[in-house]
Scaffold this motif. Sequence first.
Motif, PDB file in Angstrom:
ATOM      1  N   ALA A 224       5.545 -14.526   0.444  1.00  0.00           N
ATOM      2  CA  ALA A 224       6.809 -14.318  -0.269  1.00  0.00           C
ATOM      3  C   ALA A 224       7.224 -12.852  -0.215  1.00  0.00           C
ATOM      4  O   ALA A 224       8.407 -12.537  -0.017  1.00  0.00           O
ATOM      5  N   ALA A 225       6.262 -11.948  -0.370  1.00  0.00           N
ATOM      6  CA  ALA A 225       6.563 -10.520  -0.315  1.00  0.00           C
ATOM      7  C   ALA A 225       7.065 -10.100   1.066  1.00  0.00           C
ATOM      8  O   ALA A 225       7.892  -9.190   1.193  1.00  0.00           O
ATOM      9  N   ALA A 226       6.564 -10.779   2.104  1.00  0.00           N
ATOM     10  CA  ALA A 226       6.987 -10.456   3.478  1.00  0.00           C
ATOM     11  C   ALA A 226       8.300 -11.121   3.849  1.00  0.00           C
ATOM     12  O   ALA A 226       8.838 -10.859   4.933  1.00  0.00           O
ATOM     13  N   GLY A 227       8.805 -12.000   2.987  1.00  0.00           N
ATOM     14  CA  GLY A 227      10.049 -12.701   3.285  1.00  0.00           C
ATOM     15  C   GLY A 227       9.878 -13.899   4.180  1.00  0.00           C
ATOM     16  O   GLY A 227      10.857 -14.442   4.706  1.00  0.00           O
ATOM     17  N   ALA A 228       8.620 -14.342   4.357  1.00  0.00           N
ATOM     18  CA  ALA A 228       8.360 -15.512   5.196  1.00  0.00           C
ATOM     19  C   ALA A 228       8.710 -16.790   4.432  1.00  0.00           C
ATOM     20  O   ALA A 228       8.678 -16.836   3.213  1.00  0.00           O
ATOM     21  N   LYS A 229       9.055 -17.831   5.185  1.00  0.00           N
ATOM     22  CA  LYS A 229       9.243 -19.144   4.579  1.00  0.00           C
ATOM     23  C   LYS A 229       7.868 -19.716   4.218  1.00  0.00           C
ATOM     24  O   LYS A 229       6.857 -19.381   4.834  1.00  0.00           O
ATOM     25  N   ILE A 230       7.851 -20.594   3.207  1.00  0.00           N
ATOM     26  CA  ILE A 230       6.588 -21.162   2.735  1.00  0.00           C
ATOM     27  C   ILE A 230       6.738 -22.670   2.596  1.00  0.00           C
ATOM     28  O   ILE A 230       7.649 -23.148   1.908  1.00  0.00           O
ATOM     29  N   LEU A 231       5.876 -23.399   3.280  1.00  0.00           N
ATOM     30  CA  LEU A 231       5.783 -24.852   3.124  1.00  0.00           C
ATOM     31  C   LEU A 231       4.501 -25.143   2.366  1.00  0.00           C
ATOM     32  O   LEU A 231       3.406 -24.889   2.866  1.00  0.00           O
ATOM     33  N   ALA A 232       4.629 -25.645   1.137  1.00  0.00           N
ATOM     34  CA  ALA A 232       3.462 -25.938   0.313  1.00  0.00           C
ATOM     35  C   ALA A 232       3.131 -27.422   0.383  1.00  0.00           C
ATOM     36  O   ALA A 232       4.025 -28.267   0.310  1.00  0.00           O
ATOM     37  N   ILE A 233       1.864 -27.725   0.542  1.00  0.00           N
ATOM     38  CA  ILE A 233       1.359 -29.090   0.419  1.00  0.00           C
ATOM     39  C   ILE A 233       0.428 -29.070  -0.777  1.00  0.00           C
ATOM     40  O   ILE A 233      -0.646 -28.452  -0.755  1.00  0.00           O
ATOM     41  N   SER A 234       0.856 -29.728  -1.869  1.00  0.00           N
ATOM     42  CA  SER A 234       0.113 -29.618  -3.115  1.00  0.00           C
ATOM     43  C   SER A 234       0.316 -30.879  -3.941  1.00  0.00           C
ATOM     44  O   SER A 234       1.031 -31.789  -3.534  1.00  0.00           O
ATOM     45  N   ASP A 235      -0.321 -30.899  -5.112  1.00  0.00           N
ATOM     46  CA  ASP A 235      -0.320 -32.119  -5.917  1.00  0.00           C
ATOM     47  C   ASP A 235       0.632 -32.090  -7.102  1.00  0.00           C
ATOM     48  O   ASP A 235       0.690 -33.043  -7.875  1.00  0.00           O
ATOM     49  N   SER A 236       1.366 -30.993  -7.275  1.00  0.00           N
ATOM     50  CA  SER A 236       2.276 -30.906  -8.410  1.00  0.00           C
ATOM     51  C   SER A 236       3.352 -29.862  -8.140  1.00  0.00           C
ATOM     52  O   SER A 236       3.098 -28.848  -7.476  1.00  0.00           O
ATOM     53  N   LEU A 237       4.544 -30.103  -8.693  1.00  0.00           N
ATOM     54  CA  LEU A 237       5.609 -29.107  -8.600  1.00  0.00           C
ATOM     55  C   LEU A 237       5.302 -27.891  -9.458  1.00  0.00           C
ATOM     56  O   LEU A 237       5.921 -26.837  -9.289  1.00  0.00           O
TER      57      LEU A 237
END
Length: 297
Positions: A224-237
């Motif tokens: 996030a600090a680098a301005g990159a996009k992030i795709l999260a795979i997780s179990d909760s919002l």
Amino acid sequence: MTDMPGPAPATAAELRDAILARYDGFSKRLQHVARYVLDHPDDMALQTLTVIAERSGTQPSAIVRFAKSLGYTGAGPMQRLLRETLLANNASLGYGERVHQFTATVDHSVSARGVGALIDEFTEGDILALQNTRATIGHDGLADAVALIRKAQIVHLAGMRRAFPVAAYLAYAIPQAGKPTMLIDGIGGLAFQQFRAMSSKDLLIAISYHSYAPETISAVEAAAAAGAKILAISDSLTSPIAKLATQTMIVRESQVRGFRSLSASLCVAQALVVGLAYEQERGARRRGRASTATDAS
């Protein structure tokens, strides 16, 4: 401050957005309720407060207080809103209730049928998790995630502890589809240097489940600090890696006799890779046709 009532959300989507927007300001007890509302909306819609409190490990009074903090007169109107959404989606029996029914049968199967019955337990649990993953992510969710990967200059991968096999598989498979990939593994204490390799043109795919790996959270914060996009795979919002993500794919794995599966996560990983390969091939065909048309003219 958190418990001050305001206009009550009028739709399930508004309820979700209100919870996520105010989550960090809730007390720990109300955060616990908030997470359960987001992760088990079918339970909230169909069960009594007593059952919900027992399953969520909280008190009925906390659920009522949570609902009032969002502007409802009590838990009933919030439950009614979720129930109407559930019925509108033609979901007669939610995932949570099916899991509870399945778990109830697990307790007796081995004693009744022997250790070989374990294969039934684990496969049935995975089937439930896979069906829920398909419904939760949907066609659009997968297509959006594939587009993020395809547009990235470099794909970075972070998945520690239980999630590491998923990250390792993606690190192997994504390059097969022609996309440069870097696995953040922190070997030799080099995690910080690996974080610094991310740029605003890149994508971080972060995989983590409760309890969330601090190393993966740090990777997301660096992305996030680098301005990159992030795709999260997780179990909760409400997952700490979901809060900073460009997109979150919710995957809730089966848990049988204390062992949590990775079947649904690996299914999602495979779908991402095959989807990327398909889009890369289709893009190459379009470029080939455009080049042929240019040469002909």
